[in-house]
Design a protein around this motif. Structure first.
Motif, PDB file in Angstrom:
ATOM      1  N   SER A 198       0.828  -1.194   0.000  1.00 22.09           N
ATOM      2  CA  SER A 198       0.000   0.000   0.000  1.00 22.09           C
ATOM      3  C   SER A 198       0.872   1.257   0.000  1.00 22.09           C
ATOM      4  N   SER A 200      -0.360   4.123   0.549  1.00 23.42           N
ATOM      5  CA  SER A 200      -0.961   5.032   1.538  1.00 23.42           C
ATOM      6  C   SER A 200      -0.773   4.457   2.936  1.00 23.42           C
ATOM      7  N   LYS A 203      -4.548   3.629   8.599  1.00 27.32           N
ATOM      8  CA  LYS A 203      -5.184   4.502   9.608  1.00 27.32           C
ATOM      9  C   LYS A 203      -5.114   3.833  10.980  1.00 27.32           C
ATOM     10  N   ARG A 204      -5.448   2.539  11.023  1.00 27.39           N
ATOM     11  CA  ARG A 204      -5.454   1.819  12.308  1.00 27.39           C
ATOM     12  C   ARG A 204      -4.923   0.404  12.128  1.00 27.39           C
ATOM     13  N   GLN A 269      -3.447   4.698  17.324  1.00 25.01           N
ATOM     14  CA  GLN A 269      -3.753   4.041  16.039  1.00 25.01           C
ATOM     15  C   GLN A 269      -3.848   2.523  16.174  1.00 25.01           C
ATOM     16  N   GLU A 285      -6.779  -1.134   8.949  1.00 22.34           N
ATOM     17  CA  GLU A 285      -7.807  -0.265   8.372  1.00 22.34           C
ATOM     18  C   GLU A 285      -7.103   0.893   7.676  1.00 22.34           C
ATOM     19  N   PHE A 286      -7.558   1.187   6.459  1.00 25.45           N
ATOM     20  CA  PHE A 286      -6.957   2.291   5.701  1.00 25.45           C
ATOM     21  C   PHE A 286      -7.841   3.545   5.794  1.00 25.45           C
ATOM     22  N   GLN A 287      -7.401   4.632   5.183  1.00 25.42           N
ATOM     23  CA  GLN A 287      -8.107   5.925   5.302  1.00 25.42           C
ATOM     24  C   GLN A 287      -9.547   5.838   4.799  1.00 25.42           C
ATOM     25  N   ASP A 288      -9.785   4.981   3.793  1.00 24.07           N
ATOM     26  CA  ASP A 288     -11.137   4.880   3.229  1.00 24.07           C
ATOM     27  C   ASP A 288     -12.002   3.892   4.025  1.00 24.07           C
ATOM     28  N   SER A 289     -11.541   3.452   5.168  1.00 22.95           N
ATOM     29  CA  SER A 289     -12.227   2.511   6.072  1.00 22.95           C
ATOM     30  C   SER A 289     -12.237   1.077   5.556  1.00 22.95           C
TER      31      SER A 289
END
Ligand code: NAD
Ligand code: MG
Length: 426
Positions: A198, A200, A203-204, A269, A285-289
């Protein structure tokens, strides 16, 4: 879309001239333990199936349980090459004369028998070594893991306590060297595999936890838990210390701290979810959930092999998940009231500095006292909390200070344990 990679050849398809394969020398520190013996098995397996490399158990260490060291060395000889070094990290476990009589024929040269903890550091730094597998349990694995990082090795890290005690320092050393610090712990391997491609940032990070043998136990059951009950993990076969850590969920606390340093994320995080089946090893979990997960049976040979062969994926001794069965995968939030170790883990991950060294030392001592019948199961985490509160926190300690505090916390934990009002039996 990326192309699916072609499968590596099976054994019968390997090139006839296997002598052209380059050798990977592996030093397994803590070879006689649960991770160590699984690693030796993976090395033997890779040596049979890897088309590109010959894999060699170059060094193996054991602190005790020398029968296992003998078996591993014998197996390595039968697999094609005797180890170059056998390390007895506790010299009181065997005399040099007995070791020579018993182990000499299992080595590729007689000078390879080594005694004492300094030899772990020596092997970790040896120019012949390509990969160091840090499989010693507890803070005892710290110096050799640091030495391997300083020497720029590929380090397959099972010894999470290194990052708990000295995560800030070790991360700096990794950044300053050519070392690669690759996770063996199944949760961290899962996260690593999920974020690998990835561009990017995550996120978590969602660490999964089986919940251990007391996942559904009442407070009274935990208070009266015996060492045998606490050692009986429902899904994993592991060493004694990590089995007790899993029962208190201190193991997950240590893994929160490990993840904080390994992936350079803040404690906020990181989340934990209970997953009793131990098939989803962790999630990201990425920024787009969107959430990615890594699934495989509860078998450490897979994350060990991945740390050795990364970025290649080769057939593994771990059997595949059975698609003829219904997969019963459940995820639940954690109960922080019954498992206070988790709150402690987040606190230590947030604080950094000296917090991890103190809590780790207290936990190692408390686990030993519980196994010896000296304290209750439910005393372990409060003793760790107390040491964290009682110590003088420093944000940027050096290694020497961390080791001093480790000693202080060990002594202090023993003192506090003696003053407990209701020990299990006395
Ligand atoms: P274990 O108790 O089975 O083996 C520990 C190894 O360390 C043995 O080889 C022992 O001889 C050696 N050792 C013990 N004390 C030592 C000392 N003072 N100096 C040098 N060597 C010493 O432990 P394990 O379950 O294999 O765990 C090893 C590490 O891997 C731990 O940090 C644990 O948290 C981590 N880990 C284990 C598992 C697992 O499934 N067992 C999974 C993830 C992470
Ligand atoms: Mg784990």
């Amino acid at each position: 879309m990326t192309k699916l990679s072609t499968a590596p050849p099976c054994e019968s398809e390997l090139p006839a001239d296997r002598s052209k394969r380059s050798t990977v020398n592996v030093a397994v520190l803590g070879a006689t333990g649960s991770i160590g013996t699984s690693t030796a098995e993976v090395i033997g397996h890779l040596n049979r199936i890897d088309p590109d490399h010959a894999w060699r158990l170059w060094a193996a260490s054991g602190h005790n349980n020398l029968d296992v060291l003998e078996t591993l060395a014998g197996q390595a000889c039968r697999d094609g090459r005797a180890p170059a070094r056998l390390i007895f990290s506790d010299p009181s476990s065997i005399s040099p004369e007995t070791a020579l009589r018993r182990f000499e024929s299992l080595l590729d040269h007689p000078g390879g028998l080594r005694f004492g903890p300094d030899q772990l550091v020596d092997a970790a730094r040896d120019p012949e070594v390509d990969v160091v597998v840090a499989a010693i349990v507890g803070r005892a694995g710290l110096e050799s893991t640091v030495a391997a990082v300083e020497a720029g090795k590929r380090v397959a890290l099972a010894n999470k306590e290194t990052l708990v005690v000295a995560g800030g320092l070790v991360s700096e050393k990794v950044a300053q060297s050519d070392a690669q610090l690759l996770p063996v712990d199944s949760e961290h391997s899962a996260i690593w595999q999920c974020i690998a491609h990835s561009p990017s940032p995550a996120k978590r990070l969602i660490l999964t936890a089986s919940g251990g043998p007391f996942r559904s136990a009442s407070a009274a059951e935990m208070r009266n838990a015996t060492p045998d009950c606490a050692l009986a993990h429902p899904t994993w076969q592991m060493g004694r210390k990590i089995s007790i850590d899993s029962a208190t969920m201190m193991n997950k606390a240590l893994e929160i701290i490990e993840a904080r340093w390994l992936f350079d994320v803040s404690a906020d995080q990181i989340e934990v979810m209970i997953h009793p089946q131990s098939i989803i090893h962790s999630m990201v979990e990425f920024q787009d959930s969107s959430v990615l997960a890594q699934l495989s049976p509860p078998d450490m040979r897979l994350p060990i092999q991945y740390a050795l062969t990364h970025p290649r994926r080769l057939p593994c001794p771990t059997p595949p998940l059975d698609r003829q069965q219904t997969w019963d995968l459940s995820l639940q939030p954690v109960d922080l009231d019954r498992f206070p170790a988790l709150t402690l883990g987040f606190e230590v991950a947030r604080a950094g500095g000296t917090a991890g060294a103190v809590v780790n030392a207290a936990n190692e001592v408390a686990v030993g006292l519980f196994l010896d019948g000296e304290i209750r199961f439910t005393d372990i985490v409060p003793l760790c909390q107390k040491m964290l509160e009682n110590h003088t926190f420093e944000q940027r300690p050096g290694l020497a200070r961390l080791l001093e505090l480790d000693q202080w916390a060990r002594q202090e934990t023993r003192h506090c344990a003696e003053r407990l009002t209701s020990p299990p039996r006395r």
